[in-house]
Design a protein around this motif. Structure first.
Motif, PDB file in Angstrom:
ATOM      1  N   HIS A  91       1.011  -1.061   0.431  1.00 41.96           N
ATOM      2  CA  HIS A  91       0.082  -0.075   0.094  1.00 41.96           C
ATOM      3  C   HIS A  91       0.863   1.101  -0.273  1.00 41.96           C
ATOM      4  O   HIS A  91       0.625   2.172  -0.957  1.00 41.96           O
ATOM      5  N   PHE A  92       1.908   1.344   1.194  1.00 45.41           N
ATOM      6  CA  PHE A  92       2.517   2.820   1.042  1.00 45.41           C
ATOM      7  C   PHE A  92       3.740   2.876  -0.687  1.00 45.41           C
ATOM      8  O   PHE A  92       4.178   3.810  -1.199  1.00 45.41           O
ATOM      9  N   LYS A  93       3.944   0.936  -1.010  1.00 48.56           N
ATOM     10  CA  LYS A  93       5.010   1.936  -2.392  1.00 48.56           C
ATOM     11  C   LYS A  93       3.908   1.937  -3.356  1.00 48.56           C
ATOM     12  O   LYS A  93       4.007   2.736  -4.136  1.00 48.56           O
ATOM     13  N   GLU A  94       2.467   1.638  -3.445  1.00 48.50           N
ATOM     14  CA  GLU A  94       1.213   2.530  -4.572  1.00 48.50           C
ATOM     15  C   GLU A  94       1.335   3.628  -3.694  1.00 48.50           C
ATOM     16  O   GLU A  94       1.753   4.524  -5.266  1.00 48.50           O
ATOM     17  N   VAL A  95       1.441   4.115  -2.627  1.00 50.24           N
ATOM     18  CA  VAL A  95       0.792   5.046  -2.278  1.00 50.24           C
ATOM     19  C   VAL A  95       2.205   6.759  -3.430  1.00 50.24           C
ATOM     20  O   VAL A  95       2.466   7.546  -3.828  1.00 50.24           O
ATOM     21  N   LYS A 153     -17.220   9.291   4.714  1.00 51.21           N
ATOM     22  CA  LYS A 153     -17.344   8.002   3.352  1.00 51.21           C
ATOM     23  C   LYS A 153     -17.017   9.093   2.443  1.00 51.21           C
ATOM     24  O   LYS A 153     -15.841   8.736   1.576  1.00 51.21           O
ATOM     25  N   SER A 154     -16.377  10.614   2.421  1.00 55.54           N
ATOM     26  CA  SER A 154     -15.696  10.955   1.821  1.00 55.54           C
ATOM     27  C   SER A 154     -13.625  10.216   1.575  1.00 55.54           C
ATOM     28  O   SER A 154     -12.787   9.667   0.778  1.00 55.54           O
ATOM     29  N   PHE A 155     -13.460  10.026   2.749  1.00 51.46           N
ATOM     30  CA  PHE A 155     -11.875   9.538   3.001  1.00 51.46           C
ATOM     31  C   PHE A 155     -11.867   7.764   2.303  1.00 51.46           C
ATOM     32  O   PHE A 155     -11.108   7.237   1.782  1.00 51.46           O
ATOM     33  N   THR A 156     -12.928   7.222   2.598  1.00 43.92           N
ATOM     34  CA  THR A 156     -13.335   5.771   1.824  1.00 43.92           C
ATOM     35  C   THR A 156     -13.686   6.290  -0.185  1.00 43.92           C
ATOM     36  O   THR A 156     -12.177   5.522  -0.505  1.00 43.92           O
ATOM     37  N   VAL A 157     -14.525   7.176  -0.249  1.00 44.24           N
ATOM     38  CA  VAL A 157     -14.308   7.368  -1.713  1.00 44.24           C
ATOM     39  C   VAL A 157     -12.804   7.307  -2.043  1.00 44.24           C
ATOM     40  O   VAL A 157     -12.536   6.915  -3.661  1.00 44.24           O
ATOM     41  N   PHE A 162      -8.072   5.498  -5.535  1.00 39.47           N
ATOM     42  CA  PHE A 162      -7.217   5.501  -6.294  1.00 39.47           C
ATOM     43  C   PHE A 162      -5.974   4.732  -5.859  1.00 39.47           C
ATOM     44  O   PHE A 162      -5.364   4.444  -5.797  1.00 39.47           O
ATOM     45  N   PHE A 163      -6.844   3.688  -4.991  1.00 44.10           N
ATOM     46  CA  PHE A 163      -6.437   2.302  -5.779  1.00 44.10           C
ATOM     47  C   PHE A 163      -7.096   0.824  -6.048  1.00 44.10           C
ATOM     48  O   PHE A 163      -8.478   1.599  -5.084  1.00 44.10           O
ATOM     49  N   ASN A 164      -7.203   0.291  -6.244  1.00 46.07           N
ATOM     50  CA  ASN A 164      -8.096  -1.023  -7.288  1.00 46.07           C
ATOM     51  C   ASN A 164      -7.253  -2.383  -6.033  1.00 46.07           C
ATOM     52  O   ASN A 164      -8.397  -3.211  -6.765  1.00 46.07           O
ATOM     53  N   ASN A 165      -7.619  -1.985  -4.990  1.00 47.80           N
ATOM     54  CA  ASN A 165      -7.379  -3.311  -3.940  1.00 47.80           C
ATOM     55  C   ASN A 165      -7.878  -2.702  -2.394  1.00 47.80           C
ATOM     56  O   ASN A 165      -8.034  -1.002  -2.141  1.00 47.80           O
ATOM     57  N   ASP A 166      -8.000  -3.371  -2.071  1.00 50.68           N
ATOM     58  CA  ASP A 166      -8.259  -3.270  -0.153  1.00 50.68           C
ATOM     59  C   ASP A 166      -7.418  -3.014   0.803  1.00 50.68           C
ATOM     60  O   ASP A 166      -7.507  -3.150   2.038  1.00 50.68           O
ATOM     61  N   TYR A 167      -6.045  -2.978   0.420  1.00 50.20           N
ATOM     62  CA  TYR A 167      -4.742  -3.017   1.357  1.00 50.20           C
ATOM     63  C   TYR A 167      -4.845  -1.535   2.526  1.00 50.20           C
ATOM     64  O   TYR A 167      -3.886  -1.643   3.431  1.00 50.20           O
TER      65      TYR A 167
END
Length: 218
Positions: A91-95, A153-157, A162-167
């Motif tokens: 996840h942090f690599k994706e960030v 909700k905004s945080f989740t959206v 921006f991420f295609n997984n739930d990591y």
């Protein structure tokens, strides 16, 4: 609208978008690098009590995170005093990838902005300052409304976009870093970004008014 007029309109729009994007992105980076906000929130949000970590450990882990996200490094994500799961590291690599791409986009938009400013200055045009100011004041309002209504909700959206997984859904037993980054801290970051954009918008409007008076007093 003929082709020439359409072309000129497209160039002006593209310039305004790059110009405003530069300031928005700089506001994001300013917030990311403004470590005093987190240091203040350690006390405001009682992070020491909720994590059983002392202030020194909290700062060390947070500082490492910011350095990892902003520096040109390919090292594996390893916090100083906290463990991380494989999914957490991914996840942090994706960030980091997102911020690296943002750097490239920022560099390009700044180049376009500089060129546009020079062209407008040469032709003694200042209208772009007012238009950019308006765009920069509209964006914070659009962002602030959903944040205030339902930040969760905004945080989740935001993460779903921006991420295609739930990591990013951390388990505190395997990724305790989530405990040192409470959601309210991200809310404060959002407010600082919006506040910074508003200040820039006001500054551009003031510059426009000063330049307008100067031109019409000659």
């Amino acid at each position: 609208m003929n082709i020439k007029t359409f072309f000129e309109f497209s160039l002006k729009t593209f310039f305004i978008l790059c110009f405003t994007f530069s300031f928005i992105t700089l506001s994001v980076y300013f917030t990311l690098l403004f470590k005093p906000l987190y240091y203040m929130d350690i006390n405001v949000l009682n992070i020491e009590d909720s994590t059983n970590l002392n202030k020194g450990e909290l700062k060390a882990n947070y500082d490492y995170l910011i350095t990892y996200l902003t520096k040109n490094t390919s090292e594996e994500f390893n916090l100083p005093t906290l463990p991380s799961s494989d999914h957490g590291k991914i996840h942090f690599k994706e960030v980091k990838v997102i911020f690296d791409k943002l750097k490239v986009m920022l560099f390009f938009s700044i180049l376009v902005s500089i060129l546009g400013v020079l062209v407008n200055k040469r032709h003694k045009k200042i209208r772009y300052l007012l238009r950019s100011s308006i765009v920069l004041i509209i964006i914070p309002i659009m962002l602030l409304i959903p944040f205030i209504i339902n930040f969760d909700k905004s945080f989740t959206v935001f993460h779903q976009i921006f991420f295609n997984n739930d990591y990013w859904l951390f388990d505190i037993t395997t990724d305790p870093i989530i405990t040192i980054l409470p959601q309210n801290f991200f809310f404060h970051c959002s407010l600082l970004i919006i506040f910074s954009i508003i200040i820039i918008s006001i500054t551009l409007r003031c510059i426009y008014k000063a330049q307008y008076k100067k031109q019409h007093s000659l």
